[in-house]
Design an enzyme around this catalytic site. Structure first.
Site, PDB file in Angstrom:
ATOM      1  N   GLY A 128       0.827  -1.201   0.000  1.00  0.00           N
ATOM      2  CA  GLY A 128       0.000   0.000   0.000  1.00  0.00           C
ATOM      3  C   GLY A 128       0.861   1.250   0.000  1.00  0.00           C
TER       4      GLY A 128
ATOM      5  CG  HIS B 287       5.449   5.447  -4.352  1.00  0.00           C
ATOM      6  ND1 HIS B 287       6.154   4.914  -5.408  1.00  0.00           N
ATOM      7  CD2 HIS B 287       5.857   4.763  -3.255  1.00  0.00           C
ATOM      8  CE1 HIS B 287       6.963   3.969  -4.968  1.00  0.00           C
ATOM      9  NE2 HIS B 287       6.801   3.851  -3.668  1.00  0.00           N
TER      10      HIS B 287
ATOM     11  CG  HIS C 284       3.556   1.058  -5.428  1.00  0.00           C
ATOM     12  ND1 HIS C 284       3.602   2.050  -4.468  1.00  0.00           N
ATOM     13  CD2 HIS C 284       4.202  -0.011  -4.895  1.00  0.00           C
ATOM     14  CE1 HIS C 284       4.228   1.599  -3.404  1.00  0.00           C
ATOM     15  NE2 HIS C 284       4.613   0.362  -3.631  1.00  0.00           N
TER      16      HIS C 284
ATOM     17  CD  GLN D 222      11.031  -6.618  -2.393  1.00  0.00           C
ATOM     18  OE1 GLN D 222      10.807  -6.635  -1.196  1.00  0.00           O
ATOM     19  NE2 GLN D 222      10.350  -5.840  -3.217  1.00  0.00           N
TER      20      GLN D 222
ATOM     21  CG  MET E 157       9.005   8.468  -6.618  1.00  0.00           C
ATOM     22  SD  MET E 157       7.405   8.629  -7.380  1.00  0.00           S
ATOM     23  CE  MET E 157       7.686  10.147  -8.272  1.00  0.00           C
TER      24      MET E 157
HETATM   25  O1  PAF Z   1       8.349  -4.231  -1.903  1.00  0.00           O
HETATM   26  C1  PAF Z   1       7.379  -4.365  -1.134  1.00  0.00           C
HETATM   27  O2  PAF Z   1       6.500  -3.509  -1.049  1.00  0.00           O
HETATM   28  C2  PAF Z   1       7.287  -5.607  -0.247  1.00  0.00           C
HETATM   29  O3  PAF Z   1       8.539  -6.024   0.176  1.00  0.00           O
HETATM   30  C3  PAF Z   1       6.514  -6.748  -0.914  1.00  0.00           C
HETATM   31  C4  PAF Z   1       7.223  -7.272  -2.146  1.00  0.00           C
HETATM   32  C5  PAF Z   1       5.108  -6.300  -1.280  1.00  0.00           C
HETATM   33  C6  PAF Z   1       6.385  -7.929   0.061  1.00  0.00           C
HETATM   34  O4  PAF Z   1       5.703  -7.565   1.203  1.00  0.00           O
END
Ligand code: PAF
Length: 360
Positions: A56, A59, A62, A198, A229
């Site tokens: 959530g 921004h 996303h 990640q 961002m």
């Molecule tokens: O990047 C993120 O917002 C989080 O690490 C994710 C991939 C949604 C996992 O909770």
């Protein structure tokens, strides 16, 4: 406010209600079975699903992933779930921004935008906004390093860089992504380059567990001056926002060194560390009501696949320069100053990276 889903979430009718909600242009799911039902139908209809997992506080970063997903799939699923297991016991889980109403408004606007494009693009058709109990059905989600639970660990990748300061972070990310991938069964899942470690961990998860979803990495979306961002930027306020640009400037200095032909670790890192120390000295010379201080956690020059630190860049492979800086709370604020959400008292961790592309 889960306008449709909340009213029915405890009712046996929920399963069907979630499937027929018409108040949003997408369906909101709080539980897994009805979402699976929708997914199965899309498969039978030969539709494709692009999945954008989020916590959530949406921004432009996303939104750009969702736009990309909509150009490559007929249907986009977005998850909104602040995942407790990726926050350490002393981290900011309780203060992490939760902005459901504005998130949903942004997703509605995106669907309007997709509708204006006609049939050339997909649309957001499902939001998965589960409770912690749905995502962690048997044991409560633990943030303890040696806590109990069903976890996915990807080592040694998860111990490096961010993982060195945040020991449970990638275990939490890999675990929740494994769950989400199993639930959504997407054709493609979209992650931002900004969280480079990640992306490496998720690619390894998908490879090692034979998950049938392609991972697509979208470019880092930046503010006009280059700041990456992030949902956490709302805590910065004007003063820390301006000084926080140091992380991008430092990485750019390293990139300039690489682009000018330098390959040795010392030369690349000296360029970045030089910027980070100069800006810090400038800030330290100011009074407490004028300055914003920070601590550099790391600046890393690493192999793009293993994240091992490199002594000399192999130009045929390139490298990743990445860094993390903690903006410490403001010491003194001025009357009327924009100190950000939390009044400048919340420490803010900024991370960023640049990819040094292979060169001939
Ligand atoms: O990047 C993120 O917002 C989080 O690490 C994710 C991939 C949604 C996992 O909770």
């Amino acid at each position: 406010m889960f306008r449709c889903a909340r009213a029915f979430s405890t009712s046996p009718l929920f399963k069907y209600a979630a499937m027929t909600c018409r108040q949003y242009s997408f369906q909101v799911f709080r539980d897994v079975p009805p979402l699976r039902q929708m997914r199965r139908q899309l498969l039978l209809d030969r539709k494709t699903v692009g999945f954008v997992p989020t916590m959530g506080a949406l921004h432009e970063g996303h939104l750009s992933l969702i736009r990309q997903a909509a150009t490559e799939n007929t249907d986009v699923f977005v998850s909104i779930f602040v995942n407790p297991t990726q926050f350490g016991v002393n981290e900011d889980l309780s203060s992490y921004p939760r902005t459901w109403d504005s998130d949903v408004a942004k997703l509605e606007e995106l669907n309007d935008e997709f509708a204006r494009l006609g049939g050339d693009t997909g649309r957001i058709s499902a939001i998965l906004a589960p409770t912690p109990k749905v995502m962690y059905p048997t044991l409560p989600p633990s943030s303890e390093v040696d806590g109990d639970g069903s976890f996915v660990t990807i080592t040694p990748l998860s111990r490096k860089l961010e993982g060195a300061s945040r020991p449970v972070f990638f275990r939490g990310v890999a675990t929740v992504c494994m769950k989400l991938f199993n639930i959504v069964q997407a054709d493609r899942a979209y992650f931002g380059q900004k969280d480079v470690q990640q992306t490496v961990v998720i690619k390894r998860l998908v490879q090692d567990f034979y998950i049938n979803t392609d991972i697509v990495i979208g470019d880092t979306v930046r503010e006009h001056d280059g700041l990456a961002m992030s949902s956490r930027n709302v805590y910065l306020g004007a003063r820390r926002r301006a000084v926080g640009l140091v992380i991008y400037d430092a990485l750019k200095a390293a990139e300039n060194a690489y682009n000018s032909g330098k390959l040795a670790r010392s030369e690349i890192l000296d360029a970045a560390n030089g910027v980070a120390s100069r800006v810090l000295s400038e800030q330290q010379a100011l009074s407490p009501s004028e300055r914003a201080l920070y601590e550099v956690d790391y600046i890393s020059l690493a192999d793009p696949d293993t994240l091992d630190e490199v002594e000399t860049i192999d130009p045929s492979k390139g490298a990743i320069i990445s860094g993390a800086v903690k903006m410490v709370p403001l010491e003194e604020s001025k009357p009327g100053e924009d100190c950000g959400l939390g009044d400048g008292k919340v420490p803010v961790r900024l991370i960023d990276n640049l990819i040094f592309k292979p060169r001939p």
